[in-house]
Motif scaffolding. Structure first.
Motif, short mmCIF file in Angstrom:
data_model
loop_
_atom_site.label_atom_id
_atom_site.label_comp_id
_atom_site.label_asym_id
_atom_site.label_seq_id
_atom_site.Cartn_x
_atom_site.Cartn_y
_atom_site.Cartn_z
N ASP A 1 0.84 -1.21 0.00
CA ASP A 1 0.00 0.00 0.00
C ASP A 1 0.87 1.25 0.00
OD1 ASP A 1 -2.09 -1.69 0.11
OD2 ASP A 1 -2.58 -1.34 2.21
N GLU A 2 1.88 1.24 0.85
CA GLU A 2 2.73 2.43 0.96
C GLU A 2 3.46 2.71 -0.35
OE1 GLU A 2 2.86 4.70 3.31
OE2 GLU A 2 1.18 3.56 4.14
N ARG A 3 3.98 1.64 -0.93
CA ARG A 3 4.73 1.80 -2.18
C ARG A 3 3.83 2.35 -3.28
NH1 ARG A 3 5.58 -3.00 -6.04
NH2 ARG A 3 6.63 -2.02 -7.79
N LEU B 1 0.85 3.90 -3.07
CA LEU B 1 0.32 5.25 -2.82
C LEU B 1 1.40 6.31 -2.92
CD1 LEU B 1 -2.27 4.50 -0.03
CD2 LEU B 1 -2.73 5.46 -2.28
#
Lengths: 422, 166
Positions: free
Chosen positions: A28-30, A32
């Motif tokens: 998710d972090e990557r 977004l």
């Protein structure tokens, strides 16, 4: 549950398990993070792209042929300084431009396919006010445009007609000036970047002028969407354009449509030079008149095409022509008068009407439709020689105006073949 | 950015399911989702949507999955069809027990469908897209899409017949 339903359920069970549908926090972090960067870049790029799309839309209009040719040259001046040397920073370029108060371009341009000498003066808009104005004079016409009240005056001395239009008009030709002015380098400087991005085939060469021994930069570039190419010469001492040409093709083939033979900068021009005084004894056409003509056109079309009341339709078309003979709408109205006469069986009058329209608007391109109907009228009367001539004139008049495989060019060619085959 | 995060969180589960069902290599699911969202974000300001956003994103995932499969084949990557029997293409019945086995088994069967049929089946069943929307997004006629779905389901039936409880 049938077998197909069971297959669907199986697929659901297999690929909709919670573990499959959540992914990892790292994922998710990557995603977004990268998407966010991408979006910011896109937003920034769009801010740059916006004026380009606007400029492209403007450049597609027919107007570049007339009132804007001079403005384009001025804009190119800005571009030249931008490209010429790395020593030139953007800020210095803009600062230099801001010092420019006015300029005059003398040259030759096409006016409805007829080459005419012109004189054009441009008063540069102030950054904090809208004093920008332009005055263009040639033998056939005078045009004065103001940013201040966004009004354009056209004066045709031969016909003794003045046309006054305001922004908001649907006449694309006039919108051009306003929109070009919005992109004016004196206002925002955006045109530098815009031009730099939209031109193609940019070539420049430093040469020595054999006459003066001075160094010059010769530049050529083109703009594909409007099928336009430009060449100009810049004095390396002053960084000002000395002369320029514009073609309505990409190859700089044939005679240029616009030639700026000399450019004079910062003359002492009084402000009232850009004020337009309506001459006495002329017919004045206003925006209101244009709107009335549009309403008449709508009424005439209804009478002609829906109600088949040709005599009444003909009268309405005539009123349009009489009210605003210098609008393109008037040419169409004359053609429709002839068509109505045909429907009423007045064949001789029909031919006379077409001939009168061609005579009245002889300097204009795009009379192919009228030539076509004239040719057809001659054909109906068995006058094939005259019909052939009219169809051939149709091909010439609408070359570059209509698509070759559409009416009237396609039909004119077919009729020529028919006549020659007889 | 907040809007982008909301869109991502809302559609991620469905899109992961679609990618998982369409990709031959399970390790590329995350990359496909990443590429689709980055591309989507790069269109900010110029994006014009015809149909639903969910449909648009699902089709993007399907197209990206197809390209990834093709690229992997061209690059000589080992196709990680999640079945135990790559040689015959038919999974062993003994593997059809438990989730992992079932997943491998079903994915293997899906992988044997022609790409177009596989895509329609997955988009219709897993992403709940209507045939009309799939047709609109892919530029095919609705009849073509429905035919692909029928053939796809029929082939899946024959592939899975007797191997799982249908």
């Amino acid at each position: 549950m049938n077998r197909a339903e069971k297959i669907k359920e199986l697929l659901h069970k297999t690929f909709h398990e919670p573990a499959d549908r959540t992914g990892s926090v790292a994922m998710d972090e990557r995603i977004l993070s990268d998407a966010s960067i991408s979006m910011k870049q896109a937003v920034a790029a769009n801010q740059r792209i916006y004026p380009i799309s606007k400029w492209r839309r403007i450049m597609r209009t027919k107007t570049a042929k007339l009132t804007t040719a001079a403005a384009v040259l001025v804009a190119v001046f800005v571009l030249t300084t931008w490209y010429r040397s790395t020593a030139w920073s953007f800020e210095r370029t803009i600062a230099a431009i801001k010092q420019l108060n006015n300029l005059q371009i003398k040259g030759r341009m096409d006016y409805w396919s007829e080459p005419v000498d012109f004189n054009c003066w441009i008063r540069c808009p102030d950054q904090e006010s809208e004093l920008g104005a332009m005055r263009l004079e040639c033998e056939r016409m005078t045009m004065v445009a103001h940013l201040r009240d966004q009004t354009v005056y056209f004066y045709w001395p031969r016909e003794k007609v003045v046309l006054i239009t305001k922004q908001g008009s649907e006449i694309d030709d006039l919108k051009f000036w306003y929109q070009a002015a919005e992109l004016s380098p004196w206002l925002t400087g955006k045109i530098v970047e815009t031009l730099r991005l939209f031109t193609d085939d940019w070539k420049q060469a430093v040469v020595t002028d054999p006459a003066s021994g001075k160094e010059q930069v010769h530049v050529t570039c083109s703009y594909r969407p409007s099928n336009t190419s430009i060449s100009f010469v810049v004095d390396t001492e002053t960084n000002l354009i000395q002369c320029g040409k514009m073609w309505m093709n990409l190859e700089q083939a044939g005679e240029p449509q616009f030639v700026g033979q000399t450019v004079i900068y910062d003359q002492d021009i009084p402000d009232d030079f850009f004020e337009f005084q309506i001459p006495t004894g002329v017919k004045v056409i206003t925006q209101e008149d244009i709107e009335q003509c549009r309403a008449l056109m709508k009424k005439a079309e209804d009478l002609c095409f829906k109600q088949k009341k040709y005599a009444e339709a003909m009268e309405a078309y005539r009123q349009i022509h009489d009210k605003c003979p210098h609008l393109n709408m008037a040419i169409e109205a004359m053609m429709m008068v002839g068509i109505c006469q045909n429907r009423l069986g007045e064949y001789d009058k029909e031919i006379e009407t077409y001939q009168a329209a061609i005579s009245e608007y002889s300097v204009r391109k795009g009379l192919g439709w009228i030539y076509f109907y004239l040719g057809r009228a001659y054909m109906d009367q068995g006058q094939n020689e005259k019909a052939l001539e009219a169809f051939e004139n149709c091909l010439v008049s609408n070359e570059g105006v209509s698509k070759p495989d559409k009416f009237p060019l396609k039909d004119a060619r077919e009729n020529i073949a028919k006549i020659k085959g007889r | 950015m907040d809007a982008l995060r909301r869109i991502y969180e809302k559609y991620k589960p469905d899109l992961l399911g679609v990618a998982g069902a369409l990709l031959n290599d399970a390790t590329t699911v995350e990359d496909v989702l990443h590429d689709v969202f980055v591309r989507f974000a790069s269109q900010a300001g110029s994006f014009r949507l015809n149909g639903s956003l969910k449909g648009y994103l699902a089709i993007c995932v399907a197209n990206r999955a197809r390209n990834t499969n093709r690229s992997n084949r061209q690059n000589g990557h080992k196709t990680l069809i999640r079945t135990g029997t790559e040689s015959s293409g038919r999974p062993e019945p003994s593997q059809a027990a438990g989730f992992t086995e079932r997943r491998s088994f079903v994915a293997g069967a899906l992988a044997q469908l022609p790409q177009e049929q596989r895509q329609v089946v997955v988009l219709h069943v897993l992403s709940s897209l209507r045939f009309r929307e799939i047709a609109q997004q892919t530029g095919e006629s609705i009849n073509t899409i429905q035919s692909r779905y029928r053939y796809g389901i029929s082939k899946l039936q024959s592939l899975l017949n007797g191997e799982v409880d249908l």
